[in-house]
Design a protein around this motif. Structure first.
Motif, mmCIF file in Angstrom:
data_model
loop_
_atom_site.group_PDB
_atom_site.id
_atom_site.type_symbol
_atom_site.label_atom_id
_atom_site.label_comp_id
_atom_site.label_asym_id
_atom_site.label_seq_id
_atom_site.Cartn_x
_atom_site.Cartn_y
_atom_site.Cartn_z
ATOM 1 N N ALA A 80 -5.346 56.017 18.435
ATOM 2 C CA ALA A 80 -4.940 57.345 18.897
ATOM 3 C C ALA A 80 -4.561 57.291 20.380
ATOM 4 O O ALA A 80 -3.570 57.900 20.798
ATOM 5 C CB ALA A 80 -6.064 58.354 18.666
ATOM 6 N N TRP A 81 -5.318 56.530 21.179
ATOM 7 C CA TRP A 81 -5.011 56.411 22.600
ATOM 8 C C TRP A 81 -3.660 55.740 22.811
ATOM 9 O O TRP A 81 -2.852 56.196 23.611
ATOM 10 C CB TRP A 81 -6.111 55.623 23.311
ATOM 11 N N VAL A 82 -3.406 54.664 22.063
ATOM 12 C CA VAL A 82 -2.120 53.969 22.164
ATOM 13 C C VAL A 82 -0.990 54.914 21.762
ATOM 14 O O VAL A 82 0.102 54.860 22.325
ATOM 15 C CB VAL A 82 -2.107 52.687 21.297
ATOM 16 N N GLY A 83 -1.269 55.814 20.816
ATOM 17 C CA GLY A 83 -0.270 56.784 20.380
ATOM 18 C C GLY A 83 -0.101 57.956 21.327
ATOM 19 O O GLY A 83 0.708 58.844 21.076
ATOM 20 N N GLY A 84 -0.852 57.974 22.418
ATOM 21 C CA GLY A 84 -0.687 59.020 23.414
ATOM 22 C C GLY A 84 -1.473 60.289 23.154
ATOM 23 O O GLY A 84 -1.243 61.305 23.796
ATOM 24 N N ARG A 85 -2.390 60.240 22.214
ATOM 25 C CA ARG A 85 -3.179 61.440 21.930
ATOM 26 C C ARG A 85 -4.168 61.707 23.054
ATOM 27 O O ARG A 85 -4.805 60.801 23.563
ATOM 28 C CB ARG A 85 -3.937 61.283 20.621
ATOM 29 N N ASN A 129 -7.674 63.465 24.694
ATOM 30 C CA ASN A 129 -9.064 63.676 24.270
ATOM 31 C C ASN A 129 -9.614 62.571 23.376
ATOM 32 O O ASN A 129 -10.314 62.841 22.408
ATOM 33 C CB ASN A 129 -9.231 65.030 23.580
ATOM 34 N N VAL A 130 -9.309 61.324 23.699
ATOM 35 C CA VAL A 130 -9.896 60.186 22.993
ATOM 36 C C VAL A 130 -11.275 59.948 23.604
ATOM 37 O O VAL A 130 -11.451 60.028 24.817
ATOM 38 C CB VAL A 130 -9.002 58.939 23.118
ATOM 39 N N ALA A 131 -12.243 59.649 22.765
ATOM 40 C CA ALA A 131 -13.618 59.461 23.227
ATOM 41 C C ALA A 131 -13.699 58.420 24.341
ATOM 42 O O ALA A 131 -13.141 57.324 24.220
ATOM 43 C CB ALA A 131 -14.508 59.036 22.060
ATOM 44 N N ALA A 132 -14.409 58.783 25.389
ATOM 45 C CA ALA A 132 -14.571 57.875 26.529
ATOM 46 C C ALA A 132 -15.278 56.593 26.118
ATOM 47 O O ALA A 132 -14.980 55.511 26.639
ATOM 48 C CB ALA A 132 -15.335 58.572 27.640
ATOM 49 N N SER A 133 -16.183 56.683 25.165
ATOM 50 C CA SER A 133 -16.910 55.489 24.724
ATOM 51 C C SER A 133 -15.958 54.476 24.080
ATOM 52 O O SER A 133 -16.098 53.267 24.285
ATOM 53 C CB SER A 133 -18.017 55.869 23.739
ATOM 54 N N ALA A 134 -14.987 54.952 23.341
ATOM 55 C CA ALA A 134 -14.005 54.051 22.724
ATOM 56 C C ALA A 134 -13.152 53.392 23.796
ATOM 57 O O ALA A 134 -12.881 52.187 23.744
ATOM 58 C CB ALA A 134 -13.134 54.809 21.729
ATOM 59 N N ASP A 175 -5.611 58.682 30.360
ATOM 60 C CA ASP A 175 -4.726 58.933 29.227
ATOM 61 C C ASP A 175 -3.409 58.202 29.444
ATOM 62 O O ASP A 175 -3.041 57.865 30.573
ATOM 63 C CB ASP A 175 -4.447 60.434 29.080
ATOM 64 N N LEU A 176 -2.696 57.994 28.381
ATOM 65 C CA LEU A 176 -1.371 57.398 28.467
ATOM 66 C C LEU A 176 -0.404 58.469 28.955
ATOM 67 O O LEU A 176 -0.345 59.557 28.393
ATOM 68 C CB LEU A 176 -0.942 56.874 27.094
ATOM 69 N N ASP A 177 0.348 58.166 30.011
ATOM 70 C CA ASP A 177 1.323 59.128 30.518
ATOM 71 C C ASP A 177 2.735 58.608 30.289
ATOM 72 O O ASP A 177 2.927 57.529 29.735
ATOM 73 C CB ASP A 177 1.071 59.421 31.995
ATOM 74 N N HIS A 178 3.721 59.378 30.740
ATOM 75 C CA HIS A 178 5.106 58.976 30.482
ATOM 76 C C HIS A 178 5.498 57.727 31.262
ATOM 77 O O HIS A 178 6.406 57.023 30.879
ATOM 78 C CB HIS A 178 6.076 60.130 30.750
ATOM 79 N N PHE A 179 4.795 57.421 32.339
ATOM 80 C CA PHE A 179 5.092 56.189 33.077
ATOM 81 C C PHE A 179 4.640 54.965 32.279
ATOM 82 O O PHE A 179 5.325 53.955 32.236
ATOM 83 C CB PHE A 179 4.404 56.197 34.443
ATOM 84 N N PRO A 216 -0.457 44.928 30.655
ATOM 85 C CA PRO A 216 -1.872 44.695 30.359
ATOM 86 C C PRO A 216 -2.567 45.905 29.746
ATOM 87 O O PRO A 216 -3.491 45.755 28.952
ATOM 88 C CB PRO A 216 -2.475 44.328 31.717
ATOM 89 N N ALA A 217 -2.116 47.107 30.081
ATOM 90 C CA ALA A 217 -2.739 48.317 29.525
ATOM 91 C C ALA A 217 -2.442 48.471 28.037
ATOM 92 O O ALA A 217 -3.117 49.240 27.354
ATOM 93 C CB ALA A 217 -2.273 49.556 30.284
ATOM 94 N N PHE A 218 -1.450 47.766 27.519
ATOM 95 C CA PHE A 218 -1.152 47.803 26.089
ATOM 96 C C PHE A 218 -1.964 46.739 25.360
ATOM 97 O O PHE A 218 -2.437 46.959 24.248
ATOM 98 C CB PHE A 218 0.343 47.589 25.848
#
Length: 114
Positions: A39-44, A46-51, A60-64, A13-15
């Protein structure tokens, strides 16, 4: 789109959430939010919280989460008619220079739990 994302949302669901948010942002011509969600899906970091709020995601996206995202990406690719995905591991040379006990620990930590 919801029909196509049903399988993805069931397993990851997070994807599916940022993909929905990306589509809504594109339809609203909100390019900044759409790019931030990609960018968030790509693991970057510091993605804007509003987005992230617009898509209903946090943190953030982690290795799990990355393995689940890979599964989600494979589902999307399959539904688009692509038979698979080629993954290139860019850090293999660096990994080979690490002491074997440290390398073993890192690889075991990155492996999914069964």
């Amino acid at each position: 789109m919801e029909r196509r994302l049903a399988d993805v949302a069931r397993t990851t669901p997070a994807f599916a959430a940022p993909l929905r948010g990306y589509r809504r942002a594109r339809l609203a011509d909100d390019h900044a939010t759409a790019e931030a969600l990609l960018a968030w899906v790509g693991g970057r970091p510091n993605v804007a919280a509003s987005a992230k709020r617009t898509a209903g995601i946090g943190g953030d996206l982690d290795h799990f989460g990355a393995l689940g995202f890979l599964q989600g990406l494979l589902t999307v690719l399959r539904d688009c008619g692509h038979p698979g995905l080629l993954v290139v591991l860019d850090e293999i040379e660096a990994l080979q220079r690490v002491r074997s006990d440290v390398r073993e620990k890192a690889l075991n930590r990155a492996a999914p739990a069964h």
